[in-house]
Motif scaffolding. Structure first.
Motif, PDB file in Angstrom:
ATOM      1  N   LEU A   1      30.852  66.576 110.799  1.00 22.39           N
ATOM      2  CA  LEU A   1      31.628  65.239 110.885  1.00 22.39           C
ATOM      3  C   LEU A   1      32.537  64.997 109.854  1.00 22.39           C
ATOM      4  O   LEU A   1      33.304  64.181 109.746  1.00 22.39           O
ATOM      5  CB  LEU A   1      30.733  64.058 111.114  1.00 22.39           C
ATOM      6  N   ASP A   2      32.244  65.823 108.755  1.00 22.76           N
ATOM      7  CA  ASP A   2      32.965  65.892 107.408  1.00 22.76           C
ATOM      8  C   ASP A   2      32.768  64.413 106.876  1.00 22.76           C
ATOM      9  O   ASP A   2      33.984  63.804 106.462  1.00 22.76           O
ATOM     10  CB  ASP A   2      34.440  66.021 108.014  1.00 22.76           C
ATOM     11  N   ARG A   3      31.837  63.909 106.846  1.00 18.25           N
ATOM     12  CA  ARG A   3      31.698  62.624 106.480  1.00 18.25           C
ATOM     13  C   ARG A   3      30.099  62.746 105.663  1.00 18.25           C
ATOM     14  O   ARG A   3      29.367  63.575 106.005  1.00 18.25           O
ATOM     15  CB  ARG A   3      31.498  61.544 107.430  1.00 18.25           C
ATOM     16  N   SER A   4      30.111  61.918 104.442  1.00 18.12           N
ATOM     17  CA  SER A   4      28.985  62.110 103.565  1.00 18.12           C
ATOM     18  C   SER A   4      27.657  61.449 104.283  1.00 18.12           C
ATOM     19  O   SER A   4      28.124  60.694 105.362  1.00 18.12           O
ATOM     20  CB  SER A   4      29.058  61.664 102.219  1.00 18.12           C
ATOM     21  N   ARG A   5      26.461  61.680 103.828  1.00 13.29           N
ATOM     22  CA  ARG A   5      25.258  60.904 104.675  1.00 13.29           C
ATOM     23  C   ARG A   5      25.437  59.344 104.218  1.00 13.29           C
ATOM     24  O   ARG A   5      25.102  58.618 105.327  1.00 13.29           O
ATOM     25  CB  ARG A   5      24.210  61.365 104.128  1.00 13.29           C
ATOM     26  N   ASP A   6      25.959  59.051 103.145  1.00 11.40           N
ATOM     27  CA  ASP A   6      26.131  57.604 102.726  1.00 11.40           C
ATOM     28  C   ASP A   6      27.001  56.945 103.531  1.00 11.40           C
ATOM     29  O   ASP A   6      26.941  56.121 103.938  1.00 11.40           O
ATOM     30  CB  ASP A   6      26.358  57.671 101.155  1.00 11.40           C
ATOM     31  N   ASP A   7      28.294  57.619 104.000  1.00 12.15           N
ATOM     32  CA  ASP A   7      29.238  57.121 104.848  1.00 12.15           C
ATOM     33  C   ASP A   7      28.728  57.051 106.296  1.00 12.15           C
ATOM     34  O   ASP A   7      29.353  56.194 107.103  1.00 12.15           O
ATOM     35  CB  ASP A   7      30.446  58.049 104.525  1.00 12.15           C
ATOM     36  N   LEU A   8      27.570  57.707 106.663  1.00 10.53           N
ATOM     37  CA  LEU A   8      27.282  57.709 108.341  1.00 10.53           C
ATOM     38  C   LEU A   8      26.074  56.731 108.298  1.00 10.53           C
ATOM     39  O   LEU A   8      26.282  56.055 109.186  1.00 10.53           O
ATOM     40  CB  LEU A   8      26.667  59.155 108.417  1.00 10.53           C
ATOM     41  N   ILE A   9      25.087  56.671 107.394  1.00 10.49           N
ATOM     42  CA  ILE A   9      23.911  55.658 107.497  1.00 10.49           C
ATOM     43  C   ILE A   9      24.603  54.373 107.392  1.00 10.49           C
ATOM     44  O   ILE A   9      25.153  53.937 106.531  1.00 10.49           O
ATOM     45  CB  ILE A   9      22.909  55.944 106.550  1.00 10.49           C
ATOM     46  N   GLY A  10      24.117  53.487 108.619  1.00 12.46           N
ATOM     47  CA  GLY A  10      24.319  52.195 108.509  1.00 12.46           C
ATOM     48  C   GLY A  10      25.908  51.949 109.083  1.00 12.46           C
ATOM     49  O   GLY A  10      26.108  50.708 109.485  1.00 12.46           O
ATOM     50  N   ASN A  11      26.666  52.952 109.413  1.00 10.39           N
ATOM     51  CA  ASN A  11      27.997  52.645 110.074  1.00 10.39           C
ATOM     52  C   ASN A  11      27.367  52.984 111.789  1.00 10.39           C
ATOM     53  O   ASN A  11      26.708  53.641 112.033  1.00 10.39           O
ATOM     54  CB  ASN A  11      28.972  53.828 109.457  1.00 10.39           C
ATOM     55  N   PRO A  12      28.338  52.386 112.668  1.00  7.61           N
ATOM     56  CA  PRO A  12      28.108  52.418 114.002  1.00  7.61           C
ATOM     57  C   PRO A  12      28.357  53.968 114.459  1.00  7.61           C
ATOM     58  O   PRO A  12      29.352  54.808 113.842  1.00  7.61           O
ATOM     59  CB  PRO A  12      29.357  51.675 114.628  1.00  7.61           C
ATOM     60  N   LEU A  13      27.524  54.212 115.353  1.00  6.01           N
ATOM     61  CA  LEU A  13      27.620  55.799 115.931  1.00  6.01           C
ATOM     62  C   LEU A  13      28.976  55.902 116.531  1.00  6.01           C
ATOM     63  O   LEU A  13      29.500  57.134 116.502  1.00  6.01           O
ATOM     64  CB  LEU A  13      26.724  55.984 117.153  1.00  6.01           C
ATOM     65  N   MET A  14      29.536  55.133 117.007  1.00  5.42           N
ATOM     66  CA  MET A  14      30.916  54.982 117.791  1.00  5.42           C
ATOM     67  C   MET A  14      32.114  55.508 116.675  1.00  5.42           C
ATOM     68  O   MET A  14      33.063  55.820 117.350  1.00  5.42           O
ATOM     69  CB  MET A  14      31.180  53.346 118.169  1.00  5.42           C
TER      70      MET A  14
END
Lengths: 135, 135
Positions: free
Chosen positions: B51-64
């Motif tokens: 996804l080319d995103r950090s773990r911190d940028d993924l967790i807590g954000n919508p799956l969408m």
């Protein structure tokens, strides 16, 4: 203290559930192996399918029983060394009775005071070892 | 009671460690999502790479936020329905900003009283959904 204990059980069950669901759902065959005994301590559905052996037949039996190995006795030792070296490639090895080459990609860790090897079984021609085959 | 408590901590840590090691080592990208909030609660290294995103940028954000979806708001609901149907195929969907089709293969489970979706991200042309591509 009772409440804290109950919370601990909750957390413990949650981790156990997540582990079981992840293990059971993933398409990659994996085996957990005790370094001390050389025995398989956990196998997922993908591994039982690939090896054509039931989970009960895998757990408690030597990792060696799944593969054709010339060098007897030191497969787990070789995998431990490979895991420590942190080289990206796995160990090329033949599935017992399958005439099929795979790569064993080991990760070493310690849990509850015991050294455990997580062994991913990767097709020999696959890029799965690099974990970026989708990128 | 103190000894029992310490044993519980040991077991809990062991499951946590096994979960973390398995999650971090596996080549398949996976996301854990809270059904209630629709937010990502866990992502592995393979997923952050894809996804080319950090773990911190993924967790807590919508799956969408990871996918191009026409139908706003009900991606998690659709995945939940698909998981319950136990169909073998996943949901075909496009990675946001990547022009790349993948399949989302959901597994629904309950942990600590919450409904969680484990979403495996499978290449659209892959046989990984069947978990027997090595057999």
């Amino acid at each position: 203290a009772q409440l804290a204990l109950e919370r601990d059980y909750e957390v413990q069950r949650e981790f156990d559930t997540r582990f079981r669901v992840l293990l059971g759902s993933m398409a990659e065959p994996v085996l957990f192996v005790s370094v001390q005994s050389g025995e398989i301590t956990e196998a997922n559905a993908a591994a039982t399918t690939l090896l054509d052996r039931s989970r009960d037949d895998l757990i408690g039996n030597p990792l060696m029983s799944c593969f054709e190995t010339r060098k007897r006795g030191d497969l787990v030792e070789a995998l431990t060394t490979l895991a420590i070296s942190e080289r990206a490639d796995g160990m090329k090895i033949e599935l017992r009775g399958k005439s099929k080459l795979v790569q064993l990609a080991p990760t070493l860790f310690r849990a509850a005071g015991e050294r455990i090897l997580l062994c991913r079984i990767v097709p020999d021609d696959d890029s799965g070892l690099k974990a970026d085959n989708l990128a």
